[in-house]
Design a protein around this motif. Structure first.
Motif: not given
Length: 487
Positions: A54, A91, A104, A106, A108, A121, A484, A487
């Protein structure tokens, strides 16, 4: 003309379904190490060995490394502890932001478009010093290193502000910063009671050149240098302990990395009015190509290849191409629109369609050509693939020259099978994408995620078991998460 504010690539939520390379269930035979000894395993390598994913080295990623998984499985047959230079960061560090370090990546979701893509993040941390016992370390994986930088003391020298993360990655746990080397520290650990080692270096000798769009030939390792440095690094490990055995991994191919596949060649959307306006700007250029062709300077095929024509819908972007015939004497730049055979790098997802230098008349990919560092043209792709094949040949030859003590772990073959949709565990496939839940690459598009690390660990285990008659049990990859959800 303003095309759009920000391009975030749209991920296609799909996966391969044909799975023919099924990892078996864990063995239940009587545990044995065979003719190998796993009492103390030493791992030396780059970002993958370190657990970098990531875009950062952070706690969860570091603990998901294949090296840790392999050592944990070896503990079932009297393997020993496996100590890592803990990063102590939730992170990690991806890049510097306006307010300081960003962590890192993520997934989105863009609230305007609904498209999902990677973004930092939030707050992150620069790598801090390792405060544990350096003499007890087993994992010497360092993100960003080449064979050359694994062999020189400058790698662990004082931090250079221009690259605060990578310059700290070895310095933070080097036995003697500025004097020791990664290979030297790993060899010392192997000499101090080590019995087995994993060696996975060489990726960055070609990857660094590739991720920069093949724009800096100076950083592409020559064949001679690679062979010599491989011999020096691997030789140091073999000489550190004449009884220790090892597993050596090779370099994955370019095509499997999402970093080169996430931004489509026709990533530029336009309305008819926008296309008409852009086409007016290239009328003189297109006319100049016709004159060059009639003068015999270029072929009819090259004229058609170079002409720029936008339309309503998705378009190829205007880009530099140094392989084109130089028409500078006519005042014509070496540019064209991207084609399906080009591979854009992931950073273009944020740069395409943006103004350059704040000038609204300069829009990257439309009125301003996309620079060399953002795209691999076909000749560059061929060059890189040939380099990988050559380097893998050197790795294979080095293993064969020490066949009694070394085994080759063909990760290149494993990831080619992943690309073909032929790898699974328990009926659940692994794909060459970043799309959860089956995607095997972390959100930087280059490094494996935790689930893929489990498959890599099993690939090491299968090679080791087959070579020395051990029966280290396999990992269950389905116990580890991929990326993941957005978000």
């Amino acid at each position: 003309m303003k095309i759009f504010n920000k391009l975030i690539f749209l991920m296609v939520l799909g996966s391969f379904v044909a799975c023919t390379y099924e990892f078996p269930e864990p063995q239940i035979d009587q545990p044995t190490s065979g003719s190998a000894d796993f009492t103390k395993i030493i791992a030396v390598g780059d970002a993958i060995t370190a657990g970098f994913m990531d875009g950062a080295l952070y706690n969860r990623g570091q603990q998901s490394s294949f090296a840790i998984k392999l050592a944990e499985q070896a503990q079932t047959i009297e393997g020993g502890d496996f100590n890592v230079p803990d990063i102590n960061s939730v992170n990690g560090f991806f890049q510097m932001g306006p307010q300081g370090p960003l962590g890192r990546l993520i997934l989105t979701v863009n609230p305007q478009t609904g498209a999902a893509g990677p973004a930092p993040i939030g707050a992150g941390e620069l790598p801090g010093d390792f405060t544990g016992n350096k003499a007890e370390l087993n994992n010497f994986g360092v993100p960003g290193i080449t064979l050359a930088t694994a062999l020189i003391p400058q790698t662990g020298g004082p931090n250079v502000p221009q690259n605060p993360a990578y310059n700290r990655m070895y310095e933070r746990f080097a036995s003697d910063p500025g004097s020791s080397t990664i290979i030297g520290d790993a060899a010392t650990a192997l000499a101090n009671g080590g019995t087995f080692f994993t060696f996975w270096l060489g990726n960055n000798d070609v990857l660094g050149y590739a991720v920069g769009g093949a724009s800096n030939p100076a950083i592409l390792t020559s064949d001679t240098d690679f062979q010599q440095r491989l011999g020096a690094a691997l030789g140091a490990m073999l000489q550190a302990n004449a009884d220790a055995k090892g597993a050596v991994a090779n370099i994955p191919g370019l095509a499997v990395l999402p970093y080169f596949n996430l931004v489509p060649w026709n990533a530029l959307p336009m309305s008819q009015a926008q296309a008409d306006q852009a086409n007016q700007g290239y009328a003189q250029y297109n006319g100049g190509l016709t004159l060059a062709r009639t003068a015999g300077l270029i072929t009819e095929e090259e004229e058609a290849y170079r002409k720029i024509q936008f339309q309503a819908g998705q378009n190829g972007f205007v880009m530099e191409d140094e392989s084109l015939t130089n028409l500078g004497a006519l005042g014509l730049p070496s540019i064209r629109q991207s084609k399906p055979t080009d591979k854009a790098t992931l950073p273009l997802s944020q740069a395409l369609g943006q103004t350059v230098g704040g000038n609204p008349a300069l829009i990257r990919g439309v009125s301003f050509p996309v620079e060399d560092q953002f795209v691999l043209i076909p000749t560059e792709q061929e060059e890189i693939q040939q380099k990988i094949a050559t380097f893998n040949g050197f790795i294979s030859a080095a293993v064969q020259a020490n066949a009694e003590r070394l085994v080759l772990v063909d990760v290149n073959d494993l990831l080619n099978k992943v690309l073909a949709g032929q790898v699974a565990s328990g009926g659940v496939g692994l794909t060459a994408s970043i799309v959860p839940p089956n995607g095997g690459f972390s959100l930087d598009g280059v490094h494996p995620n935790a689930r893929a690390h489990a498959f890599v660990a099993n690939h090491f285990i299968n090679a080791i078991n087959g070579k020395w008659g051990s029966n280290i049990p396999l990992v269950n990859p389905n116990e580890f998460m991929g990326n993941d959800l957005p978000r």
